[in-house]
Design a protein around this motif. Structure first.
Motif, mmCIF file in Angstrom:
data_model
loop_
_atom_site.group_PDB
_atom_site.id
_atom_site.type_symbol
_atom_site.label_atom_id
_atom_site.label_comp_id
_atom_site.label_asym_id
_atom_site.label_seq_id
_atom_site.Cartn_x
_atom_site.Cartn_y
_atom_site.Cartn_z
ATOM 1 N N ILE A 115 0.823 -1.207 0.000
ATOM 2 C CA ILE A 115 0.000 0.000 0.000
ATOM 3 C C ILE A 115 0.858 1.258 0.000
ATOM 4 O O ILE A 115 1.770 1.399 0.814
ATOM 5 C CB ILE A 115 -0.918 0.026 1.244
ATOM 6 N N ASP A 116 0.557 2.145 -0.928
ATOM 7 C CA ASP A 116 1.142 3.481 -0.949
ATOM 8 C C ASP A 116 0.182 4.373 -0.161
ATOM 9 O O ASP A 116 -0.981 4.529 -0.553
ATOM 10 C CB ASP A 116 1.290 3.955 -2.396
ATOM 11 N N ILE A 117 0.644 4.925 0.952
ATOM 12 C CA ILE A 117 -0.226 5.684 1.845
ATOM 13 C C ILE A 117 -0.853 6.886 1.144
ATOM 14 O O ILE A 117 -2.033 7.176 1.319
ATOM 15 C CB ILE A 117 0.532 6.098 3.120
ATOM 16 N N GLY A 118 -0.085 7.574 0.324
ATOM 17 C CA GLY A 118 -0.622 8.716 -0.412
ATOM 18 C C GLY A 118 -1.733 8.300 -1.356
ATOM 19 O O GLY A 118 -2.764 8.981 -1.464
ATOM 20 N N GLU A 119 -1.555 7.185 -2.026
ATOM 21 C CA GLU A 119 -2.591 6.691 -2.950
ATOM 22 C C GLU A 119 -3.829 6.238 -2.177
ATOM 23 O O GLU A 119 -4.956 6.495 -2.600
ATOM 24 C CB GLU A 119 -2.050 5.546 -3.817
ATOM 25 N N LEU A 120 -3.634 5.595 -1.027
ATOM 26 C CA LEU A 120 -4.770 5.209 -0.193
ATOM 27 C C LEU A 120 -5.561 6.444 0.221
ATOM 28 O O LEU A 120 -6.789 6.467 0.121
ATOM 29 C CB LEU A 120 -4.295 4.448 1.049
ATOM 30 N N ARG A 121 -4.869 7.484 0.636
ATOM 31 C CA ARG A 121 -5.520 8.729 1.039
ATOM 32 C C ARG A 121 -6.313 9.327 -0.130
ATOM 33 O O ARG A 121 -7.455 9.752 0.028
ATOM 34 C CB ARG A 121 -4.477 9.730 1.533
ATOM 35 N N ARG A 122 -5.724 9.324 -1.343
ATOM 36 C CA ARG A 122 -6.407 9.870 -2.525
ATOM 37 C C ARG A 122 -7.662 9.057 -2.870
ATOM 38 O O ARG A 122 -8.713 9.623 -3.189
ATOM 39 C CB ARG A 122 -5.460 9.909 -3.723
ATOM 40 N N ILE A 123 -7.554 7.730 -2.788
ATOM 41 C CA ILE A 123 -8.700 6.878 -3.115
ATOM 42 C C ILE A 123 -9.826 7.090 -2.109
ATOM 43 O O ILE A 123 -10.990 7.219 -2.495
ATOM 44 C CB ILE A 123 -8.270 5.398 -3.195
ATOM 45 N N ILE A 124 -9.493 7.150 -0.830
ATOM 46 C CA ILE A 124 -10.526 7.382 0.184
ATOM 47 C C ILE A 124 -11.190 8.735 -0.057
ATOM 48 O O ILE A 124 -12.421 8.841 -0.052
ATOM 49 C CB ILE A 124 -9.941 7.291 1.608
ATOM 50 N N SER A 125 -10.402 9.765 -0.297
ATOM 51 C CA SER A 125 -10.963 11.100 -0.541
ATOM 52 C C SER A 125 -11.842 11.115 -1.787
ATOM 53 O O SER A 125 -12.922 11.709 -1.790
ATOM 54 C CB SER A 125 -9.847 12.128 -0.705
ATOM 55 N N ARG A 126 -11.373 10.464 -2.843
ATOM 56 C CA ARG A 126 -12.127 10.451 -4.105
ATOM 57 C C ARG A 126 -13.496 9.806 -3.917
ATOM 58 O O ARG A 126 -14.506 10.325 -4.371
ATOM 59 C CB ARG A 126 -11.328 9.713 -5.174
ATOM 60 N N HIS A 127 -13.554 8.689 -3.217
ATOM 61 C CA HIS A 127 -14.821 7.978 -3.063
ATOM 62 C C HIS A 127 -15.666 8.519 -1.921
ATOM 63 O O HIS A 127 -16.891 8.412 -1.964
ATOM 64 C CB HIS A 127 -14.573 6.481 -2.955
ATOM 65 N N ALA A 128 -15.049 9.124 -0.940
ATOM 66 C CA ALA A 128 -15.806 9.734 0.162
ATOM 67 C C ALA A 128 -16.621 10.921 -0.342
ATOM 68 O O ALA A 128 -17.670 11.231 0.215
ATOM 69 C CB ALA A 128 -14.860 10.174 1.278
ATOM 70 N N ALA A 129 -16.157 11.553 -1.393
ATOM 71 C CA ALA A 129 -16.867 12.700 -1.949
ATOM 72 C C ALA A 129 -18.260 12.321 -2.449
ATOM 73 O O ALA A 129 -19.141 13.167 -2.542
ATOM 74 C CB ALA A 129 -16.061 13.319 -3.088
ATOM 75 N N PHE A 130 -18.472 11.046 -2.764
ATOM 76 C CA PHE A 130 -19.755 10.593 -3.298
ATOM 77 C C PHE A 130 -20.657 9.987 -2.234
ATOM 78 O O PHE A 130 -21.760 9.551 -2.533
ATOM 79 C CB PHE A 130 -19.531 9.585 -4.426
ATOM 80 N N LEU A 131 -20.184 9.926 -0.982
ATOM 81 C CA LEU A 131 -20.998 9.350 0.081
ATOM 82 C C LEU A 131 -22.038 10.338 0.549
ATOM 83 O O LEU A 131 -21.789 11.539 0.586
ATOM 84 C CB LEU A 131 -20.098 8.952 1.266
ATOM 85 N N PRO A 132 -23.211 9.837 0.955
ATOM 86 C CA PRO A 132 -24.228 10.762 1.470
ATOM 87 C C PRO A 132 -23.750 11.411 2.767
ATOM 88 O O PRO A 132 -23.053 10.785 3.547
ATOM 89 C CB PRO A 132 -25.438 9.865 1.716
ATOM 90 N N THR A 133 -24.114 12.643 2.952
ATOM 91 C CA THR A 133 -23.763 13.371 4.166
ATOM 92 C C THR A 133 -24.716 12.940 5.269
ATOM 93 O O THR A 133 -25.936 12.943 5.066
ATOM 94 C CB THR A 133 -23.889 14.884 3.942
ATOM 95 N N PRO A 134 -24.167 12.540 6.449
ATOM 96 C CA PRO A 134 -25.072 12.136 7.529
ATOM 97 C C PRO A 134 -25.923 13.308 7.986
ATOM 98 O O PRO A 134 -25.470 14.440 8.007
ATOM 99 C CB PRO A 134 -24.128 11.676 8.646
ATOM 100 N N SER A 135 -27.165 13.002 8.337
ATOM 101 C CA SER A 135 -28.046 14.067 8.829
ATOM 102 C C SER A 135 -27.665 14.407 10.263
ATOM 103 O O SER A 135 -27.213 13.553 11.002
ATOM 104 C CB SER A 135 -29.499 13.609 8.761
ATOM 105 N N PRO A 136 -27.831 15.680 10.663
ATOM 106 C CA PRO A 136 -27.484 16.078 12.030
ATOM 107 C C PRO A 136 -28.364 15.343 13.036
ATOM 108 O O PRO A 136 -29.541 15.128 12.802
ATOM 109 C CB PRO A 136 -27.766 17.580 12.078
ATOM 110 N N SER A 137 -27.763 14.956 14.154
ATOM 111 C CA SER A 137 -28.509 14.210 15.180
ATOM 112 C C SER A 137 -29.186 15.143 16.130
ATOM 113 O O SER A 137 -28.752 16.146 16.490
ATOM 114 C CB SER A 137 -27.572 13.311 15.960
#
Length: 137
Positions: A115-137
């Protein structure tokens, strides 16, 4: 269980103990809590038990490999799991046909081992951008 406020809850399916520990420590430093499992069947069981933002899925594992686990997730065979969850392939195989095999099985992206840590960080950021935002509790 809700997503943590300061990070993404990530499921890591990896049969190699050293790789699991390394990925867990890296994710922890990034602020992402991780649940670690050893094979595809355990990944399916974990997904049925609670929500995750994404899955880091080793391709070759005993009991059930990552490709089969991904196919089952995408087919909606896992109760309570989002069939569209980002699934990132973890593999030492780097040939184009290996990447294509992962994508054909339904994996969202591909991360080469070691694992390249920088690439892992980029992949997580790239796909996290498409996740639904949790509603406030």
């Amino acid at each position: 269980m809700d997503q943590p406020r300061n990070g993404l809850r990530i499921l890591v399916a990896e049969d190699n103990h050293i790789n699991r520990r390394l990925i867990s420590k890296v994710l922890e430093r990034m602020g992402h809590p991780a649940l670690l499992v050893e094979n595809g069947q355990e990944a399916l069981d974990a997904l049925a038990d609670g929500p995750f933002a994404m899955v880091l899925m080793d391709v070759q594992m005993p009991v059930m490999d990552g490709l089969e686990a991904t196919r089952r997730i995408r087919a909606g065979e896992v109760a309570c799991a989002d069939p569209d969850i980002p699934i990132i392939a973890l593999t030492a195989h780097t040939y184009d046909d290996d990447r294509e095999r992962c994508l054909t099985a339904g994996m969202t992206d591909h991360l080469q081992k070691p694992i390249d840590i920088g690439e892992l960080r980029r992949i997580i950021s790239r796909h996290a951008a498409f996740l639904p935002t949790p509603s406030p509790s």
